[in-house]
Write an enzyme that holds these catalytic residues in place. Structure first.
Site, short mmCIF file in Angstrom:
data_model
loop_
_atom_site.label_atom_id
_atom_site.label_comp_id
_atom_site.label_asym_id
_atom_site.label_seq_id
_atom_site.Cartn_x
_atom_site.Cartn_y
_atom_site.Cartn_z
N HIS A 142 121.65 -41.59 21.68
CA HIS A 142 122.17 -40.21 21.65
C HIS A 142 123.53 -40.12 20.93
CE1 HIS A 142 123.51 -36.27 22.87
NE2 HIS A 142 124.46 -36.78 23.63
N GLU A 193 132.77 -39.45 30.38
CA GLU A 193 131.96 -38.68 31.32
C GLU A 193 131.03 -39.58 32.14
OE1 GLU A 193 131.73 -35.56 32.10
OE2 GLU A 193 129.72 -35.29 32.92
N ASP A 194 130.39 -40.53 31.47
CA ASP A 194 129.29 -41.27 32.10
C ASP A 194 129.62 -42.69 32.53
OD1 ASP A 194 127.80 -39.04 31.71
OD2 ASP A 194 126.79 -39.76 29.92
N HIS A 210 131.67 -39.89 22.69
CA HIS A 210 131.83 -38.61 23.40
C HIS A 210 131.36 -38.61 24.85
CE1 HIS A 210 127.58 -37.62 22.44
NE2 HIS A 210 127.68 -36.80 23.43
N ASP A 211 130.42 -39.48 25.22
CA ASP A 211 129.93 -39.49 26.60
C ASP A 211 130.49 -40.64 27.43
OD1 ASP A 211 128.46 -37.18 26.78
OD2 ASP A 211 126.64 -38.08 25.93
N ASP A 252 126.35 -32.35 19.39
CA ASP A 252 125.84 -32.83 20.68
C ASP A 252 124.74 -31.90 21.17
OD1 ASP A 252 125.71 -34.28 23.08
OD2 ASP A 252 127.25 -33.04 24.03
MN MN Z 1 126.17 -35.88 24.78
#
Ligand code: MN
Length: 754
Positions: free
Chosen positions: A63, A92-93, A88-89, A155
């Site tokens: 992704h 967050e993840d 970018h993630d 995204d």
């Molecule tokens: Mn994403």
């Protein structure tokens, strides 16, 4: 060499190939080559996401790579953005923090990743207001660094491309949010290609059958279009060759979503859409200084071959659109008598049209005075709106959204200065666009020297002079006359400020009054007053009192107070008389509650619901706004009372719900047995003749046995127009009725009103 992160070597190879493709794309771009940084970001992200898979089963890292690929290939951004996209993630993840990113990749990339983390998930997740807060932050960050929103766009695009592996209710939420906010934002940023793809993907998930039908029709008519295109462009190519210009001619085929949109709004079938094909001429300027004149010279050559439509020339060359779009649009009559739009633009203009402002940066090298002026202006407006905080996040979003899709008109100030404003804007919008004082004191305007009210809609080319008065004040109904985000935001801010003043005055007056009458200023007493006046809370009570004081003027307040204090025994009633407070009526809501819809157990939004006779009569409600009938593409919305309201998927109210309260959306499908009937509305149009009406009603009642609820007919200058409300079982009934009515001689259009 990288260590093995996936047990499956096929996965390993797929990831590696995707990344190599990204690197190659980057290395072939015009950007400075910072390959090492990108490799570093890739390795970091790959490590951070190891072992995690997407819903589709792919390794998660696919992704971020895909997002970075879009950022590089389709938006044309450089290494900083590619790295931020790869990362970018991560925050967050995974367990990594923004500080970690900053330590390894520096403040710029960390700032972008931080902006992206704040708005991860949807713009509106479970907590609509908190997420809308984040959206504000995003807009703020965006005005500092536009790359945040551009990467967010990439995204979203990749998530839309892979939406198939989501559960249906999630699909509707994401598709709805995409259509509601991301497509307009993409449009505003000039990312035309991405906007079109986002719209088409949303359309595909919300109306799969219609999407397929339009795709099929486009495929069936392709050969025909090719012939038309070849015949139409052959003489053009000859002329351009003679001019010695380097060019490319392309077919622009209208997207399925735009076609569907036109069919819906104009109530016409696919076959009646005449602008499916347009022709695009992309040229390389003969010389660096002749880019603009070349464009007009090409037009002159074309007009020697084909007749040009006198009213359909659009000069976006001298007046670029606010999103940077530049081109010359002309409509020419083909030898077969069809109007065909031709768009003429240079290579540079074409890049901007497809990729938006980011494309500017490609040409930036060695050129410092490039014109990002319009974008800057827009970002300034956003900043201004953000400076006036609005309590309701959804209102704020509506305000911003308003200006995303608007196309522009040009008007002139009395001094001949050119101003660009959105289409359908009013004199009031114009006043606010120049200065807040001018707007807030506006009493009217002179448009082309004629006196008009503030609500007057402006046309391109108008000369506008604003008339003001010092005693003029902003009125609440002005909100309806304003169409621009700026004017709306200013008006609400001024009104809110006023309300705060009313509230303050009201509170002071009431306390004075209570003291004077030896009544206790307890919250219990105030609550009694609030209830007595049927108001929502004490703030509303203070505001109402303050407003009344203002309306009566200062001199009268004393008089009121005297009158009130004269009889303090029944103070509640007395207070209500001079202040004349009115409250909102909550009766309706109560009635609905008492109506006794059997609320079914907690609704599981993950499970699609089935609509049939039984569930419809007992559990679900058909929405008033869009009147869906069996066969329409629908969805359910779980309301505050745990009831499911059924909307059409394209209903504007449903669109707002999808974007703001997406977790309450549930997929719904029809399974009816043709017992229930539903109201549907048809509009008819044709050439009037004697017996027309009886032919129509004859078919409906005798042949089809349809129950007519309401029928209105109007005949003007021989044109027959009618609206019918009738009871039908489902969409199939509508189709049969339409087919039969179309046989009535003279009747040209039969359309369902959506
Ligand atoms: Mn994403």
């Amino acid at each position: 060499m990288n260590e093995q992160l996936y047990d499956n070597s096929a996965d390993e190879q797929m990831v590696e190939e995707a990344f190599q493709h990204l690197l190659n794309t980057y290395l072939h771009s015009k950007h400075r080559k910072k390959k090492d940084l990108i490799v570093k970001a890739y390795n970091f992200a790959r490590q951070a996401h190891k072992g995690v898979r997407r819903r589709s089963g792919e390794p998660y890292i696919m992704h971020p790579i895909a997002v970075a690929q879009i950022v590089s290939e389709e938006i044309g951004l450089g290494s900083t953005s590619i790295c931020a996209a790869l990362l970018h993630d991560v925050v967050e993840d995974t367990d990594y923090t923004v500080e970690d990113i900053e330590n390894i990749f520096g403040p710029k990339i960390a700032m972008i990743v931080d902006g992206l983390t704040k708005i991860s998930g949807g713009i509106f997740g479970d907590h609509a207001s908190a997420q809308a807060e984040n959206f504000k932050k995003l807009l703020l960050t965006m005005s500092e660094d536009i790359r945040v929103i551009l990467i967010k766009m990439a995204d979203r695009l990749h998530n839309m491309r892979t939406l198939g592996s989501m559960i249906p209710s999630k699909q509707f939420k994401i598709a709805g949010e995409t259509l509601y906010i991301y497509a307009p934002l993409a449009h505003r940023l000039g990312l035309n290609k991405i906007k079109t793809e986002l719209e088409n993907l949303s359309f595909k998930y919300e109306h799969p059958e219609e999407f397929q039908q339009i795709q099929n029709k486009l495929a069936q008519t392709e050969a025909e279009r090719d012939v038309l295109f070849d015949e139409f462009t052959a003489p053009i190519r000859k002329k351009l060759d003679q001019m010695g210009i380097n060019y490319e001619i392309k077919q622009r085929v209208k997207s399925p979503y735009s076609i569907w949109n036109k069919m819906q709004t104009k109530h016409i079938p696919f076959e009646e859409i005449y602008d499916i094909l347009a022709v695009r001429i992309i040229y390389d300027p003969l010389d660096t200084n002749t880019e603009l004149t070349d464009c007009f010279n090409i037009y002159i050559q074309l007009s020697q071959i084909y007749e040009a439509h006198p009213e359909r020339m659009r000069d976006w060359i001298n007046h670029p659109k606010a999103n940077g779009y530049q081109a010359l649009h002309v409509t020419l009559m083909s030898k077969k008598g069809e109007w065909i739009e031709v768009q003429i633009r240079s290579r540079h203009m074409d890049d901007i049209a497809e990729q938006g402002f980011a494309a500017h940066w490609k040409y930036k090298e060695g050129d410092d005075n490039n014109d990002e002026g319009e974008l800057d202006k827009w970002l300034m407006t956003i900043k201004e709106i953000l400076d006036d905080p609005q309590p309701n996040a959804m209102d704020f979003l509506e305000t911003i959204k308003l200006n995303l899709y608007a196309s522009e008109i040009f008007v002139f100030t009395p001094k001949g200065e050119l101003k660009m404003l959105p289409q359908n804007c009013t004199a009031l919008d114009f006043a606010f666009s120049i200065h807040t004082f001018l707007g807030s004191h506006c009493i009217g305007a002179k448009v082309n020297h004629k006196l008009v009210p503030i609500s007057h809609k402006l046309q391109s080319g108008d000369q506008v002079e604003i008339l003001t008065s010092k005693s003029q004040r902003v009125q609440p109904n002005w909100i309806d006359f304003a169409t621009t985000a700026k004017a709306k935001a200013k008006i609400t801010a001024i009104l809110r400020r006023e309300l705060r003043e009313y509230q303050k005055n009201g509170e002071e007056t009431l306390i004075e009054f209570l003291e004077a009458n030896k009544l206790e200023e307890t919250s219990e007493n105030i609550d009694k007053l609030v209830k007595f006046h049927n108001l929502s809370d004490k703030e509303a009570l203070f505001q109402a009192i303050g407003k009344k004081i203002f309306e009566l003027g200062t001199n009268d307040i004393d008089a009121i107070k005297e009158r009130v204090s004269a009889n303090s025994t029944n103070w509640k009633k007395l207070l209500s008389l001079p202040f004349g407070l009115n409250g909102k009526n909550k009766k309706k809501q109560k009635e609905a509650e008492e109506k006794g819809f059997a609320p079914i157990e907690k609704i599981d939004t993950k499970k699609p619901i089935t609509l049939n006779e039984d569930t419809l009569q007992n559990h679900y409600i058909i929405a008033d706004c869009c009147h869906p009938i069996p066969g329409d593409d629908v969805l359910g919305f779980v309301d505050d009372n745990n009831r499911v309201v059924i909307h059409k998927r394209q209903c504007p109210i449903a669109a707002k719900l999808k974007a703001s309260l997406g977790t309450r959306i549930v997929a719904a499908y029809w399974d009816t047995h043709r017992q229930l009937t539903f109201l549907a509305q048809l509009s008819l149009k044709g050439i009037d003749r004697i017996g027309m009406l009886s032919d129509v009603t004859g078919i409906l009642s005798k042949e089809l046995d349809v129950n007519i609820h309401k029928l209105t007919i109007e005949v003007n200058d021989g044109i027959f127009e009618g609206d019918i409300l009738l009871y039908v079982h489902d969409v199939e009934d509508i189709k049969t009725i339409k087919r039969n009515l179309q046989k009535v001689p003279g009747l040209t259009t039969v359309a369902r009103i959506e």
